[in-house]
Motif scaffolding. Structure first.
Motif, short mmCIF file in Angstrom:
data_model
loop_
_atom_site.label_atom_id
_atom_site.label_comp_id
_atom_site.label_asym_id
_atom_site.label_seq_id
_atom_site.Cartn_x
_atom_site.Cartn_y
_atom_site.Cartn_z
N LEU A 1 -37.54 -0.98 12.16
CA LEU A 1 -36.97 -1.85 11.14
C LEU A 1 -37.94 -2.96 10.78
N VAL A 2 -38.13 -3.17 9.48
CA VAL A 2 -38.92 -4.28 8.96
C VAL A 2 -38.03 -5.05 7.98
N SER A 3 -38.05 -6.38 8.08
CA SER A 3 -37.20 -7.21 7.22
C SER A 3 -37.97 -8.38 6.64
N SER A 4 -38.00 -8.46 5.32
CA SER A 4 -38.52 -9.64 4.63
C SER A 4 -37.93 -9.69 3.23
N GLU A 5 -37.35 -10.82 2.88
CA GLU A 5 -36.81 -11.00 1.54
C GLU A 5 -37.89 -11.02 0.47
N PHE A 6 -39.14 -11.22 0.87
CA PHE A 6 -40.21 -11.25 -0.11
C PHE A 6 -40.58 -9.87 -0.63
N PHE A 7 -40.09 -8.80 0.01
CA PHE A 7 -40.28 -7.48 -0.57
C PHE A 7 -39.53 -7.36 -1.89
N ALA A 8 -38.50 -8.18 -2.07
CA ALA A 8 -37.77 -8.18 -3.34
C ALA A 8 -38.62 -8.73 -4.48
N ASP A 9 -39.75 -9.37 -4.15
CA ASP A 9 -40.64 -9.91 -5.17
C ASP A 9 -41.63 -8.87 -5.68
N ALA A 10 -41.54 -7.63 -5.21
CA ALA A 10 -42.43 -6.59 -5.74
C ALA A 10 -42.29 -6.56 -7.26
N PRO A 11 -43.38 -6.77 -7.99
CA PRO A 11 -43.26 -6.97 -9.44
C PRO A 11 -43.02 -5.72 -10.26
N ASP A 12 -43.27 -4.55 -9.68
CA ASP A 12 -43.14 -3.32 -10.47
C ASP A 12 -42.97 -2.13 -9.54
N ASP A 13 -42.74 -0.97 -10.16
CA ASP A 13 -42.54 0.26 -9.39
C ASP A 13 -43.77 0.61 -8.56
N ALA A 14 -44.95 0.36 -9.12
CA ALA A 14 -46.18 0.72 -8.41
C ALA A 14 -46.29 -0.03 -7.08
N THR A 15 -45.94 -1.30 -7.09
CA THR A 15 -46.00 -2.09 -5.85
C THR A 15 -44.96 -1.59 -4.85
N ALA A 16 -43.74 -1.34 -5.33
CA ALA A 16 -42.71 -0.81 -4.44
C ALA A 16 -43.12 0.54 -3.87
N ALA A 17 -43.75 1.38 -4.71
CA ALA A 17 -44.21 2.69 -4.24
C ALA A 17 -45.30 2.56 -3.19
N ARG A 18 -46.18 1.57 -3.36
CA ARG A 18 -47.22 1.37 -2.36
C ARG A 18 -46.62 0.96 -1.02
N ILE A 19 -45.64 0.04 -1.07
CA ILE A 19 -44.99 -0.41 0.17
C ILE A 19 -44.36 0.77 0.89
N ALA A 20 -43.57 1.55 0.16
CA ALA A 20 -42.92 2.70 0.77
C ALA A 20 -43.93 3.72 1.27
N GLY A 21 -44.97 3.96 0.47
CA GLY A 21 -45.99 4.93 0.87
C GLY A 21 -46.73 4.52 2.12
#
Length: 429
Positions: free
Chosen positions: A103-123
């Motif tokens: 488990l990883v928790s940070s509210e700052f992941f909600a600041d991902a500005p676009d799909d590409a950033t979210a995809a990088r985090i998940a990847g």
């Protein structure tokens, strides 16, 4: 408690089934939805969780630098900008857990500005094993708390002006564009559902009436025994009172007006004065920031819109989505608005950033009345703030000189040391 948005199950005793073993649960907040409380409980129980096959790989309660770095955020005012190495350290720690649940928790992941950033985090974390968890509270409760947090990072705008900008002035981005990126919750959920798939996203609607409810949901999803996670008292996380916030806002105005370096603000104000004020005393019931009724009504309308859109995304929803748009209670007595304001413009359209939710008491709460006149600043709070700044200076001097920390020094001795330093400087001049 496991439901879809069209048929909410509000049974508090229901327990959702656990996620598959080996899941990497990514809790993205957003801000002011109980994140600090759950992060503290998880970190305190990390050894106990490990005995049940669940790892908390972060090296601290909140891996803020890692989340800021991967999202391209500069960090808090005056802090050193987070670097790629912060993110890579967290990624390495997650992968070191192997096939175990983590488990990883940070509210700052909600600041991902676009799909590409979210995809990088998940990847980077292992996309095929990532399950995203979003915690939500009513927007009406988030607004005062989030504004106050912005004030703690240098904001000079008062609450009503800030609400006016966020809710009435298109494109609803000034002075804090991050607000709607975080709190247009339907768009936040939609973004992550596009990246990891709707079946790998769980939304939890937090009911503030159930103090331990969020802990129980995390236990259930992780397959942990009930009662393992406990909320740890944390006075440093309490909200500032209206008087304390006003003092800080005025200080921000003076600070900016005199062009002092941001690093000084980070060290003396956010790292010294603010924590000292928070530790001074707990707020009383009346020490709450009040939200004007027009803003509460706008928040309820936006909450209803977003709850409907989240329900159509196909993600799993735990809790009662109706809480996100619950209308404010009627005012106990009529009160004129604190200042005239123009008629509300239409709710920000769906394509533009717009809102949803916030934290348990004690903290800023919305009130159906209008924003009251700010009371006089408590002299004790002012004194504690000044002391906190002085202590921060002394602590910095101690670190530079390699001597013991200010927190290890009795207050009487600290005052004597500071006094001698002032005298020496006066004699030199």
């Amino acid at each position: 408690m496991e439901t879809d948005c069209s048929t909410p199950d509000t049974t508090a005793s229901a327990r959702p089934g656990p996620l598959p073993a080996g899941t990497r649960l990514l809790h993205i907040g957003p801000h002011k939805t109980g994140t600090t409380s759950i992060q503290g409980a998880l970190f305190a129980a990390k050894d106990a969780m490990a005995a049940h096959g669940v790892d908390f790989p972060a090296h601290s309660r909140h891996p803020m630098e890692a989340a800021l770095a991967v999202c391209g955020r500069p960090g808090m005012m005056g802090d050193v900008r987070p670097a790629e190495r912060h993110w890579q350290r967290l990624v390495d720690a997650v992968h070191a857990t192997g096939e175990r649940t983590s488990l990883v928790s940070s509210e700052f992941f909600a600041d991902a500005p676009d799909d590409a950033t979210a995809a990088r985090i998940a990847g980077d974390l292992g996309r095929d094993r990532v399950h995203v968890l979003v915690t939500l509270r009513p927007l009406a409760k988030i607004m005062p708390s989030q504004w106050q947090q912005y004030v703690q990072n240098g904001l000079r705008m008062d609450y009503e002006d800030w609400l006016d900008h966020m809710l009435r002035r298109a494109p609803y981005e000034a002075p804090n564009p991050s607000f709607w990126r975080r709190h247009r919750h339907d768009r936040l959920v939609e973004r992550w559902a596009r990246v990891v798939g709707a079946g790998n996203v769980t939304v939890v609607v937090v009911d503030d009436r159930d103090r331990g409810g969020l802990m129980r949901v995390f236990e259930a999803l992780l397959g942990l025994p009930g009662g393992l996670l406990e909320e740890a008292p944390d006075t440093a996380n309490r909200s500032l009172t209206p008087a304390e916030t006003e003092m800080l806002r005025l200080l921000n105005r003076e600070f900016r007006g005199n062009g002092l370096p941001d690093e000084i603000y980070s060290e003396l104000v956010r790292g010294g004065a603010v924590p000292r004020m928070k530790n001074c005393r707990p707020p009383s019931v009346g020490d709450r920031i009040r939200t004007p009724r027009w803003a509460l009504e706008a928040a309820a309308d936006i909450g209803a819109e977003m709850a409907g859109r989240i329900g159509a995304l196909g993600v799993r929803v735990l809790g009662d989505p109706a809480l996100l748009s619950a209308p404010p209670a009627p005012p106990s007595k009529p009160a004129p608005p604190s200042k005239p304001s123009p008629a509300p413009s239409p709710v920000p359209p769906a394509p533009a950033p717009v809102p949803l939710s916030a934290p348990p008491s004690p903290g800023p709460v919305s009130d159906p009345g209008t924003a009251p006149a700010v009371p006089g600043v408590d002299p004790e709070s002012a004194a504690q703030a000044l002391y906190g700044a002085l202590a921060a200076v002394a602590a910095q001097s101690a670190r530079t000189a390699g001597i013991r920390s200010v927190h290890q020094t009795p207050s009487g001795e600290l005052v004597r040391v500071l006094g001698h330093r002032v005298l020496r400087r006066l004699r030199r001049t």
